[in-house]
Design a protein around this motif. Structure first.
Motif, mmCIF file in Angstrom:
data_model
loop_
_atom_site.group_PDB
_atom_site.id
_atom_site.type_symbol
_atom_site.label_atom_id
_atom_site.label_comp_id
_atom_site.label_asym_id
_atom_site.label_seq_id
_atom_site.Cartn_x
_atom_site.Cartn_y
_atom_site.Cartn_z
ATOM 1 N N TYR A 147 0.882 -1.104 -0.039
ATOM 2 C CA TYR A 147 -0.015 0.024 0.112
ATOM 3 C C TYR A 147 0.616 1.390 0.142
ATOM 4 O O TYR A 147 0.674 2.233 -0.615
ATOM 5 C CB TYR A 147 -0.850 -0.274 1.325
ATOM 6 C CG TYR A 147 -1.725 1.306 1.307
ATOM 7 C CD1 TYR A 147 -2.882 1.392 0.673
ATOM 8 C CD2 TYR A 147 -1.132 1.972 2.478
ATOM 9 C CE1 TYR A 147 -3.615 2.724 0.854
ATOM 10 C CE2 TYR A 147 -2.110 3.233 2.342
ATOM 11 C CZ TYR A 147 -3.291 3.549 1.882
ATOM 12 O OH TYR A 147 -4.100 4.658 2.036
ATOM 13 N N GLU A 148 1.664 1.337 0.748
ATOM 14 C CA GLU A 148 2.753 2.573 1.214
ATOM 15 C C GLU A 148 3.569 2.769 -0.491
ATOM 16 O O GLU A 148 3.939 4.104 -0.501
ATOM 17 C CB GLU A 148 3.761 2.281 2.117
ATOM 18 C CG GLU A 148 2.930 2.076 3.592
ATOM 19 C CD GLU A 148 2.040 3.464 3.560
ATOM 20 O OE1 GLU A 148 2.208 4.652 3.484
ATOM 21 O OE2 GLU A 148 1.007 3.168 4.466
ATOM 22 N N THR A 149 3.601 1.986 -1.224
ATOM 23 C CA THR A 149 4.550 2.263 -2.354
ATOM 24 C C THR A 149 3.579 2.796 -3.503
ATOM 25 O O THR A 149 4.195 3.349 -4.688
ATOM 26 C CB THR A 149 5.100 1.161 -3.077
ATOM 27 O OG1 THR A 149 3.990 0.201 -3.378
ATOM 28 C CG2 THR A 149 6.039 0.261 -1.932
ATOM 29 N N LEU A 150 2.443 2.978 -3.308
ATOM 30 C CA LEU A 150 1.410 3.630 -4.429
ATOM 31 C C LEU A 150 1.575 4.895 -4.585
ATOM 32 O O LEU A 150 1.695 5.765 -3.639
ATOM 33 C CB LEU A 150 -0.075 3.286 -4.356
ATOM 34 C CG LEU A 150 -0.413 1.738 -4.121
ATOM 35 C CD1 LEU A 150 -1.890 1.727 -3.536
ATOM 36 C CD2 LEU A 150 -0.406 1.312 -5.432
ATOM 37 N N LEU A 151 1.674 5.379 -5.831
ATOM 38 C CA LEU A 151 1.729 6.750 -6.106
ATOM 39 C C LEU A 151 0.317 7.490 -5.528
ATOM 40 O O LEU A 151 -0.615 6.993 -4.988
ATOM 41 C CB LEU A 151 1.735 7.336 -7.444
ATOM 42 C CG LEU A 151 2.988 6.555 -8.248
ATOM 43 C CD1 LEU A 151 3.085 6.729 -9.605
ATOM 44 C CD2 LEU A 151 4.314 7.036 -7.674
ATOM 45 N N LYS A 152 0.464 8.854 -5.387
ATOM 46 C CA LYS A 152 -0.604 9.674 -4.961
ATOM 47 C C LYS A 152 -1.801 9.345 -5.428
ATOM 48 O O LYS A 152 -2.858 9.155 -4.824
ATOM 49 C CB LYS A 152 -0.242 11.162 -4.966
ATOM 50 C CG LYS A 152 -1.352 12.017 -4.182
ATOM 51 C CD LYS A 152 -0.750 13.383 -4.171
ATOM 52 C CE LYS A 152 -2.082 14.306 -3.759
ATOM 53 N NZ LYS A 152 -1.405 15.835 -3.838
ATOM 54 N N GLU A 153 -1.905 9.436 -6.761
ATOM 55 C CA GLU A 153 -3.432 9.122 -7.516
ATOM 56 C C GLU A 153 -3.718 7.734 -7.342
ATOM 57 O O GLU A 153 -4.920 7.423 -7.405
ATOM 58 C CB GLU A 153 -2.980 9.636 -9.013
ATOM 59 C CG GLU A 153 -2.760 11.005 -9.251
ATOM 60 C CD GLU A 153 -1.530 11.430 -9.014
ATOM 61 O OE1 GLU A 153 -0.506 10.614 -8.989
ATOM 62 O OE2 GLU A 153 -1.183 12.584 -8.877
ATOM 63 N N GLU A 154 -2.612 6.963 -7.498
ATOM 64 C CA GLU A 154 -3.040 5.102 -7.383
ATOM 65 C C GLU A 154 -3.408 4.977 -5.954
ATOM 66 O O GLU A 154 -4.419 4.350 -5.767
ATOM 67 C CB GLU A 154 -1.734 4.582 -7.523
ATOM 68 C CG GLU A 154 -1.110 4.774 -9.076
ATOM 69 C CD GLU A 154 0.031 3.830 -9.075
ATOM 70 O OE1 GLU A 154 0.584 3.396 -10.287
ATOM 71 O OE2 GLU A 154 0.832 3.694 -8.303
#
Length: 148
Positions: free
Chosen positions: A72-79
């Protein structure tokens, strides 16, 4: 005297008729409530199915979901925003089904299925999920996390 007797009999008959109507209406209201709850449960279950279908119809959302459930923490802001909306919607449907106080095993199954999907879901719950739902539902979901 005949008028008094007629009056008493009329009042008694009116009272009995009123009680009969009240009993009938009470029965109808209970029946209508049961039908309403059953309809709402079916609608909520269908809503969960729609969330799942949306994930797999949209390949970009599928990619975000698959990465989000593990990291979860690696997702980009929009993702992360899209992932948040998917999980928020899923758990909102579960919460609404939970509030009916029926189908407890189905509610537990749906919640556990998502919570056990990956560490990213648990991270989402800790970072966002527990802050957007009513306190009693948060306690319920937290209890599911603590039993595993």
């Amino acid at each position: 005297m005949d008028y008094e007797l007629v009056s008493i009999l009329s009042q008694t008959a009116t009272g009995i008729a009123t009680l009969a109507v009240a009993a009938f209406l009470s029965f109808q209201l209970r029946l209508q409530h049961k039908e309403s709850v059953a309809s709402a449960q079916a609608e909520l279950t269908n809503g969960l199915g729609e969330v799942v279908r949306d994930i797999y119809k949209d390949s970009e959302l599928t990619d975000i979901y698959l990465r989000g459930i593990t990291e979860y923490e690696t997702l980009l802001k929009e993702e992360k925003h899209r992932f948040n909306i998917v999980l928020w919607t899923y758990f909102m449907q579960i919460q609404q089904l939970w509030e009916t106080k029926r189908e407890e095993e189905k509610v537990r199954s749906y919640a556990n299925t998502m919570l056990n999907t990956g560490l990213g879901v648990v991270a989402w719950w800790g970072n966002m999920g527990q802050y957007v739902y009513p306190g009693e539902f948060v306690i319920y979901v937290d209890s599911l996390l603590n039993t595993d």
